[in-house]
Write a protein that holds these residues in place. Structure first.
Motif, PDB file in Angstrom:
ATOM      1  N   UNK A 278       0.835  -1.213   0.000  1.00 24.84           N
ATOM      2  CA  UNK A 278       0.000   0.000   0.000  1.00 24.84           C
ATOM      3  C   UNK A 278       0.865   1.257   0.000  1.00 24.84           C
ATOM      4  N   UNK A 279       1.889   1.240   0.813  1.00 25.27           N
ATOM      5  CA  UNK A 279       2.784   2.398   0.874  1.00 25.27           C
ATOM      6  C   UNK A 279       3.527   2.574  -0.449  1.00 25.27           C
ATOM      7  N   UNK A 280       3.968   1.468  -1.040  1.00 22.51           N
ATOM      8  CA  UNK A 280       4.654   1.559  -2.330  1.00 22.51           C
ATOM      9  C   UNK A 280       3.712   2.056  -3.420  1.00 22.51           C
ATOM     10  N   UNK A 281       2.472   1.572  -3.424  1.00 22.69           N
ATOM     11  CA  UNK A 281       1.508   2.044  -4.431  1.00 22.69           C
ATOM     12  C   UNK A 281       1.142   3.507  -4.217  1.00 22.69           C
ATOM     13  N   UNK A 282       1.201   3.966  -2.967  1.00 16.08           N
ATOM     14  CA  UNK A 282       0.865   5.363  -2.701  1.00 16.08           C
ATOM     15  C   UNK A 282       1.803   6.320  -3.443  1.00 16.08           C
ATOM     16  N   UNK A 283       3.009   5.852  -3.743  1.00 13.56           N
ATOM     17  CA  UNK A 283       3.939   6.681  -4.518  1.00 13.56           C
ATOM     18  C   UNK A 283       3.371   7.012  -5.895  1.00 13.56           C
TER      19      UNK A 283
END
Length: 166
Positions: free
Chosen positions: A47-52
């Motif tokens: 989720x954090x990586x996709x938030x980029x």
């Protein structure tokens, strides 16, 4: 009358640009958190990586109109830099009318159904633990088209006015 409209639209783009100006810092902080999680704590977050992607899309697509009114886009100006003010106004007016406006029409025609389809199914990430907001990510295409459309209107008004004065 038209100058007043251009001023109002420019104010909208200025405010949106200022709001979005915090995104580069957020992008760096999120990326730092990801690196810290992976290399220090040996864990990760899809989720954090996709938030980029979301931050990046909002930053670049959302600020397109703001960047355009500040003439911040890349321009290949072999001749443009040597033109006088009148010639530049002509290039800007006709370039906007004949190149940017057709591009924007194509973007509106293509992006609206694409985004609406995504919203109709509330499209989610293909990753099981990814962000469930792909429809919002795709909506940044409409934000891009909207802000660039505002810029096109401003450019046509301002350059037409400049040509009339000269």
């Amino acid at each position: 009358m038209l100058d007043h409209l251009a001023d109002r639209l420019e104010t909208i783009l200025e405010k949106s640009g200022r709001i979005l100006s915090v995104l580069p810092l957020i992008l760096v902080l999120v990326q730092f958190a990801i690196v810290l999680m992976v290399y220090v704590f040996a864990t990760g977050s899809i989720k954090l990586q996709e938030s980029l992607q979301y931050i990046n899309a909002l930053m670049f697509l959302g600020a397109a109109g703001y960047t355009a009114i500040h003439d911040g886009h890349v321009r290949v100006d072999v001749f443009y830099s040597k033109f006088n003010r009148r010639r530049r106004a002509q290039v800007n007016f006709w370039g906007t009318l004949l190149l940017l406006v057709p591009f924007l029409i194509l973007m509106w025609v293509s992006a609206v159904p694409y985004v609406l389809d995504s919203w109709s199914i509330l499209e989610e990430s293909v990753e099981s633990s990814g962000l469930p907001f792909v429809y919002i990510l795709k909506s940044t295409l409409l934000l891009f088209t909207f802000t660039l459309s505002l810029h096109a209107i401003i450019s046509l008004i301002r350059n037409r006015h400049a040509l009339k004065r000269m």
